[in-house]
Motif scaffolding. Structure first.
Motif, short mmCIF file in Angstrom:
data_model
loop_
_atom_site.label_atom_id
_atom_site.label_comp_id
_atom_site.label_asym_id
_atom_site.label_seq_id
_atom_site.Cartn_x
_atom_site.Cartn_y
_atom_site.Cartn_z
N VAL A 169 39.08 41.31 56.83
CA VAL A 169 39.69 40.28 55.99
C VAL A 169 41.16 40.59 55.76
CG1 VAL A 169 37.54 39.69 54.81
CG2 VAL A 169 39.05 41.46 53.85
N ALA A 170 41.88 39.55 55.35
CA ALA A 170 43.28 39.70 54.96
C ALA A 170 43.46 39.00 53.62
CB ALA A 170 44.20 39.09 56.01
N TYR A 171 44.40 39.51 52.81
CA TYR A 171 44.63 38.97 51.47
C TYR A 171 46.07 38.49 51.31
CZ TYR A 171 40.55 41.97 50.51
OH TYR A 171 39.31 42.59 50.53
N THR A 172 46.22 37.49 50.48
CA THR A 172 47.54 37.07 50.02
C THR A 172 47.41 36.66 48.56
OG1 THR A 172 49.47 35.67 50.45
CG2 THR A 172 47.33 34.64 50.69
N GLY A 173 48.48 36.93 47.77
CA GLY A 173 48.46 36.60 46.35
C GLY A 173 49.43 35.48 46.03
N ILE A 174 49.00 34.54 45.21
CA ILE A 174 49.84 33.39 44.86
C ILE A 174 49.99 33.33 43.34
CG2 ILE A 174 50.11 30.89 44.98
CD1 ILE A 174 48.11 30.95 47.38
N SER A 175 51.21 33.36 42.88
CA SER A 175 51.49 33.15 41.47
C SER A 175 52.01 31.74 41.29
CB SER A 175 52.52 34.17 40.97
OG SER A 175 52.81 33.94 39.61
N PRO A 176 51.32 30.89 40.55
CA PRO A 176 51.72 29.49 40.46
C PRO A 176 52.95 29.25 39.58
CG PRO A 176 49.81 29.86 39.08
CD PRO A 176 50.06 31.13 39.82
N LYS A 177 53.21 30.18 38.63
CA LYS A 177 54.33 29.95 37.72
C LYS A 177 55.07 31.27 37.47
CE LYS A 177 55.49 27.96 33.22
NZ LYS A 177 54.98 27.36 31.96
N THR A 178 56.37 31.24 37.65
CA THR A 178 57.20 32.44 37.45
C THR A 178 58.27 32.22 36.39
OG1 THR A 178 58.67 31.76 39.25
CG2 THR A 178 56.82 33.21 39.82
N THR A 179 58.20 31.15 35.65
CA THR A 179 59.19 30.84 34.60
C THR A 179 58.55 30.97 33.22
OG1 THR A 179 58.68 28.48 34.56
CG2 THR A 179 60.35 29.23 36.15
N ASN A 180 59.38 31.08 32.20
CA ASN A 180 58.91 31.18 30.82
C ASN A 180 59.00 29.85 30.07
OD1 ASN A 180 58.35 33.97 30.94
ND2 ASN A 180 60.53 34.46 30.62
N SER A 181 59.40 28.82 30.76
CA SER A 181 59.55 27.51 30.13
C SER A 181 58.21 26.78 30.05
CB SER A 181 60.54 26.66 30.91
OG SER A 181 60.00 26.33 32.17
N ASN A 182 58.22 25.69 29.31
CA ASN A 182 57.02 24.86 29.22
C ASN A 182 56.95 23.83 30.35
OD1 ASN A 182 56.11 26.11 26.85
ND2 ASN A 182 57.45 24.81 25.58
N ALA A 183 57.94 23.91 31.22
CA ALA A 183 57.95 22.95 32.34
C ALA A 183 56.88 23.34 33.35
CB ALA A 183 59.32 22.95 33.00
N GLY A 184 56.48 22.38 34.11
CA GLY A 184 55.50 22.63 35.15
C GLY A 184 54.57 21.45 35.36
N LYS A 185 53.91 21.45 36.48
CA LYS A 185 52.95 20.40 36.82
C LYS A 185 51.58 21.04 37.04
CE LYS A 185 56.38 17.55 39.23
NZ LYS A 185 56.74 16.90 40.53
N GLU A 186 50.57 20.31 36.74
CA GLU A 186 49.21 20.83 36.89
C GLU A 186 48.59 20.41 38.22
OE1 GLU A 186 46.95 19.65 33.50
OE2 GLU A 186 47.78 21.27 32.24
N PHE A 187 47.94 21.36 38.86
CA PHE A 187 47.28 21.11 40.14
C PHE A 187 45.89 21.75 40.15
CE2 PHE A 187 51.76 20.70 41.11
CZ PHE A 187 51.81 19.62 41.98
N GLU A 188 44.99 21.14 40.87
CA GLU A 188 43.64 21.67 41.03
C GLU A 188 43.39 22.20 42.43
OE1 GLU A 188 40.96 18.57 39.88
OE2 GLU A 188 41.37 18.84 37.73
N HIS A 189 44.33 22.00 43.34
CA HIS A 189 44.20 22.48 44.72
C HIS A 189 45.48 23.17 45.15
CE1 HIS A 189 41.16 19.29 44.47
NE2 HIS A 189 40.52 19.94 45.42
N VAL A 190 45.35 24.05 46.12
CA VAL A 190 46.51 24.67 46.76
C VAL A 190 46.36 24.49 48.27
CG1 VAL A 190 45.42 26.96 46.92
CG2 VAL A 190 47.93 26.76 46.96
#
Length: 232
Positions: A169-190
């Protein structure tokens, strides 16, 4: 006396002439001629019988033709079976796949991890019967189709290339948010793909709803500890 004999002789001559005429008439109506005249209807009856025989012969023809059509259909079915068998050659490998891993060569799983403020760990494994290599070190990852949902590579971890076959197997890591603001969009899929131009990207259901703002992604790694996304 002489005049009486003359008159009698004249009557005898007339009677003889009448008998001769009657005989001639009887000869003209000979029974053989009548029979010949009646036989003229025979050719018509023969032609009718011949016509009936012809009809009987032609009625058998469709049966012979139908039998030939059935034989042709049976042959076509055999050809299809031969093609399917040829597609299984090559030790069970699926046709159309090369040595480089395409997204549709792999099965993916996604788990939610708590390290580094929370991230998603994606595990990739080759499908049964496939051996391929992850020659591109960093996967292509995005949330939605907008440019602001594309994950930036952080350049950590990684091996090049990584061979995937069997249980590897191979692994990769995904961080969806790297900011401290309240901004952002919500998603259920990548959305993930092995290359930027892969025609068959995979859309993976997330274990929870992600708030996305300036996402990042690590390189492929065989050690899951190297797949924790951290901004350096």
């Amino acid at each position: 006396m002489r005049s009486r004999l003359t008159a009698r002789s004249a009557r005898l001559v007339l009677a003889a002439a009448a008998v001769t005429a009657l005989a001639a008439t009887t000869t003209a109506c000979d029974p053989d001629d009548v029979a010949d005249a009646g036989s003229s209807t025979a050719p018509s009856a023969v032609a009718s019988a011949g016509s009936g025989g012809s009809d009987s012969t032609s009625s058998d023809s469709p049966s012979t033709s139908g039998s030939g059509t059935g034989g042709s259909g049976s042959s076509g079915s055999g050809s299809s079976g031969s093609t399917d068998k040829a597609g299984d050659s090559g030790g069970g490998k699926k046709g159309g796949y090369g040595q480089s891993c395409g997204t549709n060569d792999l099965d993916f799983t996604v788990t939610s991890e708590s390290q580094a403020g929370g991230y998603y760990l994606v595990t990739a494994k080759a499908k049964s019967g496939i051996t391929c290599y992850l020659e591109i070190n960093t996967p292509s990852v995005s949330f939605g189709s907008g440019a602001d949902g594309v994950a930036s590579p952080v350049g950590q971890g990684g091996e090049d290339p990584i061979k995937l076959t069997g249980s590897a197997v191979a692994y990769t890591g995904i961080s969806p948010k790297t900011t401290n603001s309240n901004a952002g969009k919500e998603f259920e899929h990548v959305i993930i793909a092995t290359t930027d131009d892969d025609p068959n990207p995979a859309e993976l259901k997330l274990p929870d709803t992600a708030e996305v703002d300036k996402p990042i992604v690590t390189n492929w790694a065989t050690n899951r500890a190297e797949a924790v996304p951290v901004i350096v």
